[in-house]
Motif scaffolding. Structure first.
Motif, PDB file in Angstrom:
ATOM      1  N   GLY A 118       0.820  -1.206   0.000  1.00  0.00           N
ATOM      2  CA  GLY A 118       0.000   0.000   0.000  1.00  0.00           C
ATOM      3  C   GLY A 118       0.852   1.254   0.000  1.00  0.00           C
ATOM      4  O   GLY A 118       0.608   2.197  -0.747  1.00  0.00           O
ATOM      5  N   LEU A 119       1.898   1.238   0.826  1.00  0.00           N
ATOM      6  CA  LEU A 119       2.778   2.392   0.987  1.00  0.00           C
ATOM      7  C   LEU A 119       3.584   2.695  -0.265  1.00  0.00           C
ATOM      8  O   LEU A 119       3.668   3.838  -0.708  1.00  0.00           O
ATOM      9  CB  LEU A 119       3.724   2.127   2.167  1.00  0.00           C
ATOM     10  CG  LEU A 119       4.664   3.237   2.570  1.00  0.00           C
ATOM     11  CD1 LEU A 119       4.004   4.087   3.637  1.00  0.00           C
ATOM     12  CD2 LEU A 119       5.955   2.654   3.104  1.00  0.00           C
ATOM     13  N   LEU A 120       4.173   1.671  -0.851  1.00  0.00           N
ATOM     14  CA  LEU A 120       5.122   1.876  -1.950  1.00  0.00           C
ATOM     15  C   LEU A 120       4.503   1.811  -3.353  1.00  0.00           C
ATOM     16  O   LEU A 120       5.088   2.326  -4.302  1.00  0.00           O
ATOM     17  CB  LEU A 120       6.250   0.855  -1.852  1.00  0.00           C
ATOM     18  CG  LEU A 120       7.077   0.914  -0.561  1.00  0.00           C
ATOM     19  CD1 LEU A 120       8.039  -0.256  -0.490  1.00  0.00           C
ATOM     20  CD2 LEU A 120       7.796   2.241  -0.439  1.00  0.00           C
ATOM     21  N   ILE A 121       3.346   1.171  -3.490  1.00  0.00           N
ATOM     22  CA  ILE A 121       2.757   1.010  -4.823  1.00  0.00           C
ATOM     23  C   ILE A 121       1.418   1.746  -4.953  1.00  0.00           C
ATOM     24  O   ILE A 121       1.261   2.608  -5.809  1.00  0.00           O
ATOM     25  CB  ILE A 121       2.580  -0.485  -5.171  1.00  0.00           C
ATOM     26  CG1 ILE A 121       3.953  -1.163  -5.236  1.00  0.00           C
ATOM     27  CG2 ILE A 121       1.828  -0.647  -6.492  1.00  0.00           C
ATOM     28  CD1 ILE A 121       3.902  -2.666  -5.376  1.00  0.00           C
ATOM     29  N   PHE A 122       0.469   1.415  -4.088  1.00  0.00           N
ATOM     30  CA  PHE A 122      -0.881   1.948  -4.262  1.00  0.00           C
ATOM     31  C   PHE A 122      -1.020   3.410  -3.861  1.00  0.00           C
ATOM     32  O   PHE A 122      -1.911   4.103  -4.357  1.00  0.00           O
ATOM     33  CB  PHE A 122      -1.896   1.088  -3.507  1.00  0.00           C
ATOM     34  CG  PHE A 122      -2.092  -0.259  -4.127  1.00  0.00           C
ATOM     35  CD1 PHE A 122      -2.646  -0.385  -5.386  1.00  0.00           C
ATOM     36  CD2 PHE A 122      -1.719  -1.419  -3.463  1.00  0.00           C
ATOM     37  CE1 PHE A 122      -2.832  -1.623  -5.970  1.00  0.00           C
ATOM     38  CE2 PHE A 122      -1.894  -2.666  -4.039  1.00  0.00           C
ATOM     39  CZ  PHE A 122      -2.452  -2.764  -5.291  1.00  0.00           C
ATOM     40  N   ALA A 123      -0.179   3.914  -2.967  1.00  0.00           N
ATOM     41  CA  ALA A 123      -0.276   5.319  -2.562  1.00  0.00           C
ATOM     42  C   ALA A 123       0.210   6.254  -3.660  1.00  0.00           C
ATOM     43  O   ALA A 123      -0.292   7.376  -3.794  1.00  0.00           O
ATOM     44  CB  ALA A 123       0.531   5.559  -1.289  1.00  0.00           C
TER      45      ALA A 123
ATOM     46  N   PRO B 130       0.722   7.597   3.587  1.00  0.00           N
ATOM     47  CA  PRO B 130       1.598   8.490   2.811  1.00  0.00           C
ATOM     48  C   PRO B 130       0.817   9.503   1.973  1.00  0.00           C
ATOM     49  O   PRO B 130       1.278  10.626   1.768  1.00  0.00           O
ATOM     50  CB  PRO B 130       2.406   7.545   1.929  1.00  0.00           C
ATOM     51  CG  PRO B 130       1.655   6.272   1.918  1.00  0.00           C
ATOM     52  CD  PRO B 130       0.881   6.204   3.190  1.00  0.00           C
ATOM     53  N   TRP B 131      -0.366   9.115   1.499  1.00  0.00           N
ATOM     54  CA  TRP B 131      -1.199  10.031   0.730  1.00  0.00           C
ATOM     55  C   TRP B 131      -1.562  11.238   1.589  1.00  0.00           C
ATOM     56  O   TRP B 131      -1.410  12.390   1.174  1.00  0.00           O
ATOM     57  CB  TRP B 131      -2.436   9.292   0.241  1.00  0.00           C
ATOM     58  CG  TRP B 131      -3.432  10.092  -0.545  1.00  0.00           C
ATOM     59  CD1 TRP B 131      -3.175  11.123  -1.400  1.00  0.00           C
ATOM     60  CD2 TRP B 131      -4.842   9.910  -0.545  1.00  0.00           C
ATOM     61  NE1 TRP B 131      -4.358  11.593  -1.949  1.00  0.00           N
ATOM     62  CE2 TRP B 131      -5.389  10.859  -1.441  1.00  0.00           C
ATOM     63  CE3 TRP B 131      -5.700   9.029   0.107  1.00  0.00           C
ATOM     64  CZ2 TRP B 131      -6.757  10.953  -1.685  1.00  0.00           C
ATOM     65  CZ3 TRP B 131      -7.059   9.115  -0.150  1.00  0.00           C
ATOM     66  CH2 TRP B 131      -7.577  10.075  -1.033  1.00  0.00           C
ATOM     67  N   ARG B 132      -2.033  10.982   2.792  1.00  0.00           N
ATOM     68  CA  ARG B 132      -2.435  12.072   3.680  1.00  0.00           C
ATOM     69  C   ARG B 132      -1.220  12.854   4.193  1.00  0.00           C
ATOM     70  O   ARG B 132      -1.306  14.061   4.407  1.00  0.00           O
ATOM     71  CB  ARG B 132      -3.276  11.536   4.837  1.00  0.00           C
ATOM     72  CG  ARG B 132      -4.648  11.033   4.384  1.00  0.00           C
ATOM     73  CD  ARG B 132      -5.393  12.139   3.659  1.00  0.00           C
ATOM     74  NE  ARG B 132      -6.629  11.681   3.080  1.00  0.00           N
ATOM     75  CZ  ARG B 132      -7.782  12.321   3.202  1.00  0.00           C
ATOM     76  NH1 ARG B 132      -7.854  13.440   3.877  1.00  0.00           N
ATOM     77  NH2 ARG B 132      -8.844  11.851   2.620  1.00  0.00           N
ATOM     78  N   LEU B 133      -0.083  12.192   4.385  1.00  0.00           N
ATOM     79  CA  LEU B 133       1.130  12.915   4.778  1.00  0.00           C
ATOM     80  C   LEU B 133       1.579  13.866   3.662  1.00  0.00           C
ATOM     81  O   LEU B 133       2.021  14.984   3.938  1.00  0.00           O
ATOM     82  CB  LEU B 133       2.252  11.941   5.145  1.00  0.00           C
ATOM     83  CG  LEU B 133       2.102  11.236   6.490  1.00  0.00           C
ATOM     84  CD1 LEU B 133       3.197  10.194   6.669  1.00  0.00           C
ATOM     85  CD2 LEU B 133       2.094  12.229   7.638  1.00  0.00           C
ATOM     86  N   ALA B 134       1.466  13.426   2.416  1.00  0.00           N
ATOM     87  CA  ALA B 134       1.799  14.293   1.280  1.00  0.00           C
ATOM     88  C   ALA B 134       0.845  15.495   1.245  1.00  0.00           C
ATOM     89  O   ALA B 134       1.275  16.630   1.019  1.00  0.00           O
ATOM     90  CB  ALA B 134       1.737  13.517  -0.033  1.00  0.00           C
TER      91      ALA B 134
END
Length: 159
Positions: free
Chosen positions: A72-77, A142-146
């Motif tokens: 999820g972190l490295l591909i789907f985000a 990571p999406w929300r952190l970005a």
């Protein structure tokens, strides 16, 4: 007692409804200014789902859980991060998504459903739910952190 097939079909229908609801909410959210709270609440609220691991029926090997989270972190985000931008309009900050956002969300949903069938061959339905929860959590953080980073940057521009 409910059959496994009925549970799987129900799960797909509920997932499809939740995915469609998410897409509609994300589109509507772009019409209103965002805030730090609106960015931070979804992953914090979703974090309460870790309570499921208190029940042995959802226990999975650590390596599987870590693999799901990292996928999820490295591909789907990544597609969500690159298609979500914040922009300042006067004194307000708005979320602007590319026109590809809906396509990306639908593609991620189809991939998730396809993987569900494969994963369900090797583990129980609650364990499958745990794996996909970790995948989704790895995607949203990571999406929300970005988004948070963009929001803080835009707030500083005004100062």
């Amino acid at each position: 007692m409910l059959s496994t097939n009925l549970i799987q079909i129900g799960s797909i229908i509920i997932s499809a409804f939740a995915g469609l609801t998410l897409i509609i909410l994300r589109i509507r959210a772009g019409k209103q200014p965002t805030s730090l709270r609106k960015i931070a609440i979804p992953p914090l609220g979703m974090a309460t789902g870790f309570i499921m691991f208190a029940f042995s029926v959802t226990h999975i090997p650590w390596l599987w859980g870590l693999s799901a989270f990292l996928t999820g972190l490295l591909i789907f985000a990544f597609p969500l991060i690159v298609t979500t931008r914040l922009e300042r309009v006067e004194s307000e900050i708005y979320v602007r998504r590319s026109k590809a956002f809906i396509f990306i969300m639908l593609t991620l949903f189809v991939i998730r459903l396809s993987l569900h069938r494969v994963v369900e061959q090797y583990m129980s339905i609650p364990q499958t739910g745990a794996i996909f929860y970790l995948l989704a959590f790895g995607m949203i953080v990571p999406w929300r952190l970005a988004m948070l980073s963009d929001y803080i940057r835009l707030q500083k521009v005004e100062s």
